[in-house]
Scaffold this motif. Structure first.
Motif, PDB file in Angstrom:
ATOM      1  N   LEU A 159      39.418  39.580  54.035  1.00 31.79           N
ATOM      2  CA  LEU A 159      39.535  40.349  52.794  1.00 31.79           C
ATOM      3  C   LEU A 159      39.598  41.855  53.097  1.00 31.79           C
ATOM      4  O   LEU A 159      40.335  42.602  52.465  1.00 31.79           O
ATOM      5  N   TYR A 160      38.819  42.269  54.103  1.00 32.01           N
ATOM      6  CA  TYR A 160      38.738  43.689  54.446  1.00 32.01           C
ATOM      7  C   TYR A 160      39.833  44.121  55.416  1.00 32.01           C
ATOM      8  O   TYR A 160      40.334  45.241  55.325  1.00 32.01           O
ATOM      9  N   VAL A 161      40.171  43.224  56.369  1.00 30.61           N
ATOM     10  CA  VAL A 161      41.233  43.582  57.323  1.00 30.61           C
ATOM     11  C   VAL A 161      42.543  43.809  56.567  1.00 30.61           C
ATOM     12  O   VAL A 161      43.279  44.758  56.859  1.00 30.61           O
ATOM     13  N   ALA A 162      42.811  42.951  55.585  1.00 32.55           N
ATOM     14  CA  ALA A 162      44.043  43.079  54.791  1.00 32.55           C
ATOM     15  C   ALA A 162      43.831  44.044  53.629  1.00 32.55           C
ATOM     16  O   ALA A 162      44.165  43.758  52.483  1.00 32.55           O
ATOM     17  N   SER A 163      43.250  45.182  53.920  1.00 34.24           N
ATOM     18  CA  SER A 163      42.998  46.210  52.897  1.00 34.24           C
ATOM     19  C   SER A 163      42.921  47.557  53.613  1.00 34.24           C
ATOM     20  O   SER A 163      42.885  47.598  54.839  1.00 34.24           O
ATOM     21  N   PRO A 164      42.860  48.658  52.855  1.00 36.08           N
ATOM     22  CA  PRO A 164      42.784  49.969  53.542  1.00 36.08           C
ATOM     23  C   PRO A 164      41.459  50.230  54.253  1.00 36.08           C
ATOM     24  O   PRO A 164      41.299  51.290  54.852  1.00 36.08           O
ATOM     25  N   THR A 165      40.529  49.290  54.180  1.00 37.48           N
ATOM     26  CA  THR A 165      39.247  49.483  54.873  1.00 37.48           C
ATOM     27  C   THR A 165      39.494  49.649  56.373  1.00 37.48           C
ATOM     28  O   THR A 165      40.149  48.807  56.980  1.00 37.48           O
TER      29      THR A 165
ATOM     30  N   VAL B 187      34.879  52.371  58.735  1.00 37.78           N
ATOM     31  CA  VAL B 187      34.197  52.299  57.426  1.00 37.78           C
ATOM     32  C   VAL B 187      33.428  50.977  57.298  1.00 37.78           C
ATOM     33  O   VAL B 187      32.275  50.950  56.861  1.00 37.78           O
ATOM     34  N   TYR B 188      34.069  49.888  57.714  1.00 40.16           N
ATOM     35  CA  TYR B 188      33.416  48.571  57.633  1.00 40.16           C
ATOM     36  C   TYR B 188      32.133  48.576  58.456  1.00 40.16           C
ATOM     37  O   TYR B 188      31.068  48.187  57.974  1.00 40.16           O
TER      38      TYR B 188
ATOM     39  N   THR C  21      29.387  50.977  57.059  1.00 35.60           N
ATOM     40  CA  THR C  21      28.770  50.455  55.833  1.00 35.60           C
ATOM     41  C   THR C  21      27.732  49.388  56.176  1.00 35.60           C
ATOM     42  O   THR C  21      26.605  49.409  55.657  1.00 35.60           O
TER      43      THR C  21
ATOM     44  N   TRP D 224      40.399  44.275  65.208  1.00 35.07           N
ATOM     45  CA  TRP D 224      40.545  44.279  63.745  1.00 35.07           C
ATOM     46  C   TRP D 224      41.768  43.433  63.379  1.00 35.07           C
ATOM     47  O   TRP D 224      41.694  42.544  62.550  1.00 35.07           O
TER      48      TRP D 224
ATOM     49  N   THR E 145      49.986  40.645  56.149  1.00 33.42           N
ATOM     50  CA  THR E 145      48.843  41.390  55.606  1.00 33.42           C
ATOM     51  C   THR E 145      48.108  42.190  56.689  1.00 33.42           C
ATOM     52  O   THR E 145      46.995  42.657  56.461  1.00 33.42           O
TER      53      THR E 145
ATOM     54  N   ARG F  91      48.529  48.294  54.292  1.00 32.62           N
ATOM     55  CA  ARG F  91      47.217  47.853  53.779  1.00 32.62           C
ATOM     56  C   ARG F  91      46.814  48.567  52.493  1.00 32.62           C
ATOM     57  O   ARG F  91      46.085  48.014  51.672  1.00 32.62           O
TER      58      ARG F  91
ATOM     59  N   MET G 212      34.558  49.873  49.976  1.00 34.63           N
ATOM     60  CA  MET G 212      35.068  49.809  51.358  1.00 34.63           C
ATOM     61  C   MET G 212      36.558  50.119  51.397  1.00 34.63           C
ATOM     62  O   MET G 212      37.073  50.598  52.405  1.00 34.63           O
TER      63      MET G 212
END
Lengths: 248, 305
Positions: A88-94, A98-99, A102, A245, B52, B77, B105
């Protein structure tokens, strides 16, 4: 600059949400950090009275900071291999940074009650002052960050769920017992003293014991401790930058 | 301006000696609902993981939202959100807190701001009444909806949904379809992998059928059905099939205790006439996407007459 400030705010707010939701959902999480150090303190108190309490309490502070760092390893591994929220996080601007920050900050918050109480007791038993408080804060930030970075990077490389628990336990054991956290480095033979600097927790342990007035350090030990911290800071930054990542 | 939300050119992925994707080439237009269909292990998830930014391709080119997946993965992303198939809740956070953490995040700022966005997303999927309940107490379907709410809350322009309706009851599936159509109407591009062919047929503007790492068919559901060459189908009890003479040029698939015969209308009608004259029970219908899909990727126990 604004972007960096916003990122830092988001990290702190994310850590707070993660910590507070866990603490609300299961308050026992706040008590878990006390268990091992208190057992150790109790046994030592029965055998030696209050003689080593100061040393053990300083060790307990550092152990909590180390455990917060190594918890990042288990959390990264389990979210990747077991809970599957990692995607969920890898496929996002995170970003990995930051990960990792946090989660690290969330675990420091989780252990903060224990850190705070051990700090108060350590100040009481060692009669240390402001220097010890400042050293604790700085070492908490540096050590949790460095260990969090390294633990996160290692966590992203795990292949099986079983490794998460087995390696996590071994990691904590190595960092809190083989490194001179609960004892002064000077009790070790000179060759083993040198070897102990291979652990990222050795430098912070020596400086913290010195700040609390427990350990008389010579200039060589100070230089080695600072070098240990700086080298691991670089290793930590490299580790987070090379974390797995995106898989090959 | 680039009209494609996704553009794949000869994309390939090897795991050792195994070729998971072989020169996959297709494009997805902005605002489309596009489904990837295939058997387990066909390469759908590998494709989604590459698109993705979770997995590096071995060769080929892929751009998502106009950005190259290798050179500009951060930009990609920023414009996507994914709903993984299996994700579970790691802590005892509420549904709202789970989404808030995801948004923070991603770089959103402000606890109150993210709470408002999270609540709106939960409202969109009909889960606002469970916003403050521990996500662990949600049913499997509700947890999956919560992950969809994460994607909605992100306001990403391209959404990748990996089997979004798995574990949902009929009503929830229909509700999910409504939500996806609403998102499409808002201009979102939705890339869907699903094993529910009725879902793909109902929702998709276009479909790509992947088999053994190769795109073997691409087009609208109706075009894929038409291209299968089937005009009519008849289901007959397995025990009755030996009483009939099945002509050449039809496809015969076994379905549990039934046999499905597919082919041109005039041939199938002849089989139906035979069956009716022998007072056998038959069920006649037009072909659907499942028939076309099985024809493309091969069905278990199929035989060609």
């Amino acid at each position: 600059m604004n972007n960096r400030i916003n990122k830092a705010i988001s990290i702190m707010q994310g850590a707070w949400i993660d910590f507070s939701s866990t603490a609300k959902g299961n308050p026992f999480f706040l008590l878990i950090p006390f268990t091992y150090p208190i057992a150790l303190l109790f046994v030592m108190y029965l055998n030696t009275g209050t003689r080593y309490l100061g040393l053990l309490l300083v060790g307990a502070i550092l152990a909590e900071i180390i455990n917060a760092g190594t918890a990042v390893f288990s959390e990264t591994g389990s979210s990747k291999l077991f809970f599957k929220t990692f995607d969920l996080y890898v496929a996002s601007p995170t970003s990995p940074f930051v990960y990792c920050m946090t989660i690290s900050a969330s675990w420091i918050l989780m252990n903060s009650l224990a850190i705070f109480l051990f700090l108060l007791l350590a100040l009481y038993f060692t009669h240390a002052g402001l220097l010890a408080v400042i050293a604790t804060i700085l070492i908490a930030i540096e050590t949790s960050m460095v260990l969090g970075f390294i633990a996160f990077s290692a966590g992203t490389r795990l292949k099986t769920e079983r490794d998460v628990f087995a390696l996590g336990t071994i990691l904590s054991f190595g960092l809190t017992l083989l490194s001179p956290i609960y004892y002064p480095i000077t009790v070790l033979p000179p060759f083993v003293q040198m070897l102990s600097f291979l652990f990222p927790s050795t430098g912070p342990a020596i400086l913290l014991q010195w700040a609390f007035g427990i350990l008389n350090v010579n200039s060589n030990l100070v230089i080695l401790s600072i070098a240990n911290i700086l080298v691991y800071l670089i290793i930590g930054i490299v580790a987070v930058k090379t974390a797995l990542w995106r898989e090959e | 301006m680039n009209q494609y939300a996704l553009d794949s050119i000869k994309l390939a992925k090897n795991y050792g000696n195994t070729q998971a994707l072989k020169e996959v080439t297709f494009s997805i237009k902005k605002g489309e609902i596009f489904s990837l269909l295939g058997r387990n292990g066909a390469g759908k998830t590998t494709f989604v993981r590459i698109a993705t930014g979770q997995l590096m391709p071995t060769s080929g080119k892929l751009s998502v939202a106009g950005y190259d997946i290798i050179k500009e993965v951060e930009k990609v992303r920023e414009n996507i959100a994914v709903v993984p198939q299996e994700a579970r809740v790691i802590r005892s956070s509420s549904a709202c807190e789970f989404i808030q953490l995801y948004l923070l995040m991603r770089g959103n700022v402000g606890i109150e701001n993210t709470r408002t966005i999270a609540l709106n997303a939960l409202k969109k999927i009909g889960l606002e009444h469970k916003a403050n309940i521990s996500a662990r107490q949600l049913s499997g379907g509700e947890r999956h909806k919560m992950l969809l709410a994460c994607a909605i809350a992100s306001d990403a322009s391209v959404l990748f949904l990996d089997e979004p309706s798995i574990g949902l009851d009929v009503h929830s599936r229909r509700k999910l379809w409504e939500i996806l159509l609403k998102l499409k109407s808002e201009g979102k591009t939705i890339v869907l992998t699903t094993h529910y062919l009725d879902e793909a047929e109902f929702l998709s503007d276009r479909i790509a059928v992947i088999n053994k790492g190769v795109v073997c068919k691409i087009g609208s559901p109706s075009a894929i059905i038409k291209d299968s060459g089937f005009e009519l189908r008849v289901d007959i009890d397995e025990s009755d099939i030996e009483k009939l003479t099945i002509p050449k040029g039809v496809k015969v698939n076994k379905l549990a205790d039934k046999v499905r015969v597919l082919g041109e209308e005039k041939i199938v009608k002849k089989i139906v006439s035979q069956a009716l004259s022998k007072k056998l029970k038959v069920s006649v219908a037009g072909p659907n996407l499942e028939d076309a899909f099985l024809n493309l990727v091969g069905a278990e126990n199929e035989q060609q007459n």
